[in-house]
Design an enzyme around this catalytic site. Structure first.
Site, PDB file in Angstrom:
ATOM      1  N   GLY A   1       0.712  -0.870   0.190  1.00  0.00           N
ATOM      2  CA  GLY A   1       0.024  -0.277  -0.143  1.00  0.00           C
ATOM      3  C   GLY A   1       1.124   1.514   0.095  1.00  0.00           C
TER       4      GLY A   1
ATOM      5  N   ARG B   1       1.234  -4.757  -5.254  1.00  0.00           N
ATOM      6  CA  ARG B   1       0.959  -5.956  -4.022  1.00  0.00           C
ATOM      7  C   ARG B   1       0.837  -7.506  -5.048  1.00  0.00           C
ATOM      8  NH1 ARG B   1      -0.680  -3.796   0.488  1.00  0.00           N
ATOM      9  NH2 ARG B   1      -2.721  -2.696   0.318  1.00  0.00           N
TER      10      ARG B   1
ATOM     11  N   ASP C   1       5.260  -4.953   6.144  1.00  0.00           N
ATOM     12  CA  ASP C   1       6.358  -5.884   6.170  1.00  0.00           C
ATOM     13  C   ASP C   1       5.839  -7.455   5.573  1.00  0.00           C
ATOM     14  OD1 ASP C   1       3.180  -6.523   6.857  1.00  0.00           O
ATOM     15  OD2 ASP C   1       2.868  -8.067   7.848  1.00  0.00           O
TER      16      ASP C   1
ATOM     17  N   THR D   1       4.079   2.983   4.960  1.00  0.00           N
ATOM     18  CA  THR D   1       3.414   2.394   5.163  1.00  0.00           C
ATOM     19  C   THR D   1       2.862   3.248   6.398  1.00  0.00           C
ATOM     20  OG1 THR D   1       1.835  -0.017   6.725  1.00  0.00           O
ATOM     21  CG2 THR D   1       4.127   0.506   7.385  1.00  0.00           C
TER      22      THR D   1
ATOM     23  N   ASP E   1       0.166   2.152   8.529  1.00  0.00           N
ATOM     24  CA  ASP E   1      -0.345   1.606   9.486  1.00  0.00           C
ATOM     25  C   ASP E   1       0.313   1.461  10.914  1.00  0.00           C
ATOM     26  OD1 ASP E   1      -2.261   0.712   7.842  1.00  0.00           O
ATOM     27  OD2 ASP E   1      -1.040  -1.542   7.372  1.00  0.00           O
TER      28      ASP E   1
ATOM     29  N   ASP F   1       2.694  -0.431  11.813  1.00  0.00           N
ATOM     30  CA  ASP F   1       2.678  -1.472  12.887  1.00  0.00           C
ATOM     31  C   ASP F   1       3.928  -3.175  12.455  1.00  0.00           C
ATOM     32  OD1 ASP F   1       2.787  -2.356   9.610  1.00  0.00           O
ATOM     33  OD2 ASP F   1       0.980  -3.561   9.383  1.00  0.00           O
TER      34      ASP F   1
ATOM     35  N   ARG G   1      -5.496  -1.857   9.065  1.00  0.00           N
ATOM     36  CA  ARG G   1      -4.751  -3.968   9.340  1.00  0.00           C
ATOM     37  C   ARG G   1      -5.299  -4.235  10.062  1.00  0.00           C
ATOM     38  NH1 ARG G   1      -3.339  -6.460   4.835  1.00  0.00           N
ATOM     39  NH2 ARG G   1      -2.437  -4.509   3.694  1.00  0.00           N
TER      40      ARG G   1
END
Ligand code: F6P
Length: 319
Positions: A11, A72, A103, A125, A127, A129, A171
């Site tokens: 993304g 992706r 990741d 990202t 996110d 994360d 996510r």
């Protein structure tokens, strides 16, 4: 002369362009040749690779998205796909690749490393994360986008005396919800990492209403559950009219904040230095304002802790 390639994958995130710019400009500064791969690992498989110069990255530091485009790639997850990618790597004589992404992209970088191509990962990202770094590129901009949305929705929430659920991305990670919820003064933050009781959420809304609070903002991280079901439940339990807004891809676009531009610039330049120092399979990140690097293995497997203290603080401040 070394040949370095750069790609963006997964993304997109605001600040990816600033990272690409930093990679290209610092590679040229240190005397390397630099190549841009279009559409991430998909473009590597297809050989969509072009040499870049200092003006290829002019006028992009402030732009969202990624000039290299992203994808992706399912094909790259297969051995056959990676073999085709290696063909392009050899054709162009690439000595190293900088992979900007999350990741999944880091796992791709690891696969390339196993095939003998030195890689460095830059965390890009919204996110946030990737726990080895305090921040990923794009997260700060996304949080600011959400804060802006909260302010706007709060206006209409107050006018109508409604409850408003705002669903944000992330996510499996609740960081966007947590940071935007705290900074935006949300009444309730619901994230996948923390148990929540809908009756408690409703109790708080009713208490606030009884004290004369006009608005009720609930920040809901995606992946917790069905937001419309939750809205119906809240309406049923509290009797407060409830609306749902899904912010969606708005969070992925827009001009990156100063923080994201600076982070991207620092990490992009460090990634190039690492490759030129002969390092491989590393991921760059930020800790206490210092640029760090860890193995890709460690970056991917860093434990997925959640900032409980911040979550509790948001709860205390929203009484
Ligand atoms: O990883 C970034 C992210 O925006 C997540 O927050 C979200 O779940 C996902 O990507 C959406 O992916 P796509 O743009 O492919 O729908």
């Amino acid at each position: 002369m070394k040949k370095i390639a750069v790609l963006t994958s997964g993304g997109d995130a605001p600040g990816m362009n600033a990272a690409v710019r930093a990679v290209v400009r610092s590679a040229i500064y240190y005397g390397a040749e630099v190549y841009g791969v279009k559409q991430g690992f998909h473009g590597l498989i297809k050989g969509q690779i072009e040499q870049m110069d200092r003006s290829s990255v002019a006028d992009i530091i402030h732009r969202g998205g990624t000039i290299l485009q992203t994808a992706r790639s399912e094909e790259f997850k297969t051995e056959a796909g990676r073999k085709r990618a290696m063909y392009a790597v050899e054709m162009f004589g690439l000595d190293g690749i900088v992979v900007i992404g999350g990741d999944g992209s880091f796992k791709g970088a690891q696969k390339l490393d196993e095939l003998g191509v030195p890689t460095i990962g830059i965390p890009g990202t919204i996110d946030n994360d990737l726990r080895y770094t305090e921040s990923t590129i794009g997260f700060d901009t996304a949080v600011n986008t959400v804060i802006d949305a909260i302010s706007k929705i709060r206006d209409t929430s107050s006018s109508h005396g409604r409850a408003n659920i705002i669903e944000v991305m992330g996510r499996h990670c609740g960081d966007i919800a947590l940071y935007a919820g705290l900074a935006g003064g949300a009444e309730t933050i619901i994230v996948p990492e923390m148990y929540f009781d809908i009756n408690k959420v409703c109790g708080k809304l009713v208490q606030g209403k009884n004290r004369g609070k006009l608005h009720s903002i609930i920040i809901l991280a995606e992946g917790v559950g069905d937001r419309f079901e939750m809205g119906k439940q809240i309406e049923k339990i509290t009797g407060i009219e409830t609306r749902v807004t899904i912010l969606g891809h708005i969070q992925r676009g827009g001009s990156p904040t100063a923080y994201d531009r600076i982070l991207a610039s620092k990490l992009g330049a460090r990634a190039v230095q690492l490759l030129l120092e002969g390092k491989k399979a590393r991921a760059v990140g930020i800790k206490a304002l210092n640029v760090i690097d860890v193995s890709l293995e460690k970056a991917i497997n860093a434990d997925s802790s959640f900032n409980d203290e911040m979550y509790d603080l948001a709860d205390i401040l929203s009484i």
